[in-house]
Design an enzyme around this catalytic site. Structure first.
Site, PDB file in Angstrom:
ATOM      1  N   LYS A  59       0.848  -1.208   0.000  1.00  0.00           N
ATOM      2  CA  LYS A  59       0.000   0.000   0.000  1.00  0.00           C
ATOM      3  C   LYS A  59       0.879   1.253   0.000  1.00  0.00           C
ATOM      4  O   LYS A  59       0.569   2.244  -0.668  1.00  0.00           O
ATOM      5  CB  LYS A  59      -0.926  -0.006   1.218  1.00  0.00           C
ATOM      6  CG  LYS A  59      -2.030  -1.062   1.150  1.00  0.00           C
ATOM      7  CD  LYS A  59      -2.846  -1.050   2.439  1.00  0.00           C
ATOM      8  CE  LYS A  59      -3.350  -2.407   2.827  1.00  0.00           C
ATOM      9  NZ  LYS A  59      -3.933  -2.489   4.171  1.00  0.00           N
ATOM     10  N   GLN A 112      -3.682  -1.532  10.344  1.00  0.00           N
ATOM     11  CA  GLN A 112      -3.541  -2.861   9.744  1.00  0.00           C
ATOM     12  C   GLN A 112      -4.116  -3.914  10.693  1.00  0.00           C
ATOM     13  O   GLN A 112      -3.693  -4.025  11.850  1.00  0.00           O
ATOM     14  CB  GLN A 112      -2.055  -3.141   9.433  1.00  0.00           C
ATOM     15  CG  GLN A 112      -1.800  -4.457   8.735  1.00  0.00           C
ATOM     16  CD  GLN A 112      -2.493  -4.558   7.366  1.00  0.00           C
ATOM     17  OE1 GLN A 112      -2.541  -3.596   6.607  1.00  0.00           O
ATOM     18  NE2 GLN A 112      -3.051  -5.719   7.070  1.00  0.00           N
ATOM     19  N   ASP A 131     -10.462   3.119   5.315  1.00  0.00           N
ATOM     20  CA  ASP A 131     -10.911   1.726   5.230  1.00  0.00           C
ATOM     21  C   ASP A 131     -12.428   1.619   5.406  1.00  0.00           C
ATOM     22  O   ASP A 131     -12.993   0.534   5.244  1.00  0.00           O
ATOM     23  CB  ASP A 131     -10.217   0.863   6.297  1.00  0.00           C
ATOM     24  CG  ASP A 131      -8.955   0.194   5.765  1.00  0.00           C
ATOM     25  OD1 ASP A 131      -8.849   0.033   4.531  1.00  0.00           O
ATOM     26  OD2 ASP A 131      -8.091  -0.170   6.586  1.00  0.00           O
TER      27      ASP A 131
END
Ligand code: NAP
Length: 307
Positions: A53, A97, A120
């Site tokens: 990413k 994460q 997200d």
């Protein structure tokens, strides 16, 4: 003839569009989008995800920062990291994460994020906005599926969509997004009785299960659009031969790399039946990173008053 939906090509196009827009905005005096990833511990798979990413963000012209905390970091330390990133005006998107070490509460961490930086799309406010059909930030994988269908000129309005899997990350948000586009949506899960009878009704069948080759020809109505979200690494030759008998390209791939990647759909048997299907790899996976960049650019434009 089955159409193969080329997610990798769509993802490349989206990433190029994002990079071009960043270039235009910066040339007009805007700040480049800033993306921060928070990584707790040193799980190798998580490090790979965060690294890829970060590279994608930098290629698109973003500023990227990875905050690494030790595996034994306290909840208070993680909270103060989130608070600091919430207050940092150069950061528009924050990724935590997952999974976190078991003693840390993911929901408390996700809900501590500034919802305008929650790229997200997992903050309770953004989950609510999705179901209210209001502007927000929504999870990248289902957004990628919507984008792939739209760019493949597959209009879901009026379609019977069946999603197998009800996770917060994929199944549920995809259901909300498909409803917004006027599909008729059914969600199945591990306790759904007679899965094949339900999935055979689908014009659009999405597998987001995490079970290797669960979806076989008995689950698919001829002509249906099949989207495979699952990702599985196969590391034994017998399973490669069972799932892809006589597929010399995949066997050569396996011999070269010692593994191949495939999905929740038994591609070899389902593809001939489907009207259109996403491959694994090269289907949904690349779209997730592309839509994460797109979400971060959107968050940045909103935060800079440029939308
Ligand atoms: P998850 O959180 O584990 O959810 C899996 C869902 O599948 C659950 O709702 C579960 O039901 C359901 N399920 C499990 N076994 C089933 C069965 N036999 N029949 C029907 N439903 C069943 O998984 P996820 O995070 O959504 O991920 C799913 C897959 O997609 C994984 O392979 C993951 O690696 C992959 N993935 C790929 C991407 C990408 O970018 N391509 C992104 C995210 C995830 P219950 O709720 O009843 O337990």
């Amino acid at each position: 003839m089955t159409r193969i939906l080329d997610g990798a090509a769509v993802a490349r196009a989206i990433r190029l569009e994002v990079a071009e827009e960043v270039g235009r905005l910066v040339a007009r005096g805007a700040r480049p989008p800033g993306l921060a990833a928070v990584l707790v511990g040193s799980d190798p798979a998580s490090q790979i995800y965060v690294g890829s990413k970060a590279r994608a963000a930098e290629t698109a012209g973003f500023v990227h920062r990875t905050v690494e905390l030790p595996a034994d970091a306290s909840q208070a330390r993680l909270d103060s990291t989130i608070d600091e990133l919430n207050q940092d005006d150069s950061i528009d998107g924050v990724l935590v994460q997952l999974p976190l070490p078991a003693r840390l509460a993911p929901r408390a961490v996700l809900d501590r994020l500034d919802p305008t930086k929650d790229v997200d799309g997992l903050h309770a406010v953004n989950v609510g906005r999705l179901w209210l059909a209001e502007p927000g930030l929504f999870p990248a994988t289902p957004m990628g599926i919507i984008e792939l269908l739209a760019r493949s000129e597959i209009d879901v309005e009026g379609m019977r969509a069946v999603i197998v899997g009800r996770s917060h990350l994929v199944g549920k948000p995809l259901a909300g997004l498909l409803l917004q586009q006027h599909a008729t949506v059914t969600i199945c899960h591990s306790r759904s009785g007679d899965l094949a009878a339900i999935t055979r009704e689908a014009d659009l069948l999405v597998a987001a299960v995490g079970r290797l080759a669960l979806i076989g020809p008995e689950h698919v109505r001829p002509g249906a659009v099949v989207v495979d979200v699952g990702i599985h690494r196969i590391e034994d030759a017998a399973t490669v031969e069972r799932l892809f008998p006589g597929d010399s390209r995949r066997r050569a791939d396996f011999e070269r790399k010692g593994r191949i990647v495939t999905g929740d759909v038994d591609f070899h048997r389902v593809a001939p039946l489907a009207g259109a299907i996403t491959p694994v790899p090269g289907g949904v996976g690349p779209l997730t990173v592309a839509m994460l960049l797109s979400n971060t650019l959107l968050a940045s434009k909103r935060r800079q008053g440029l939308e």
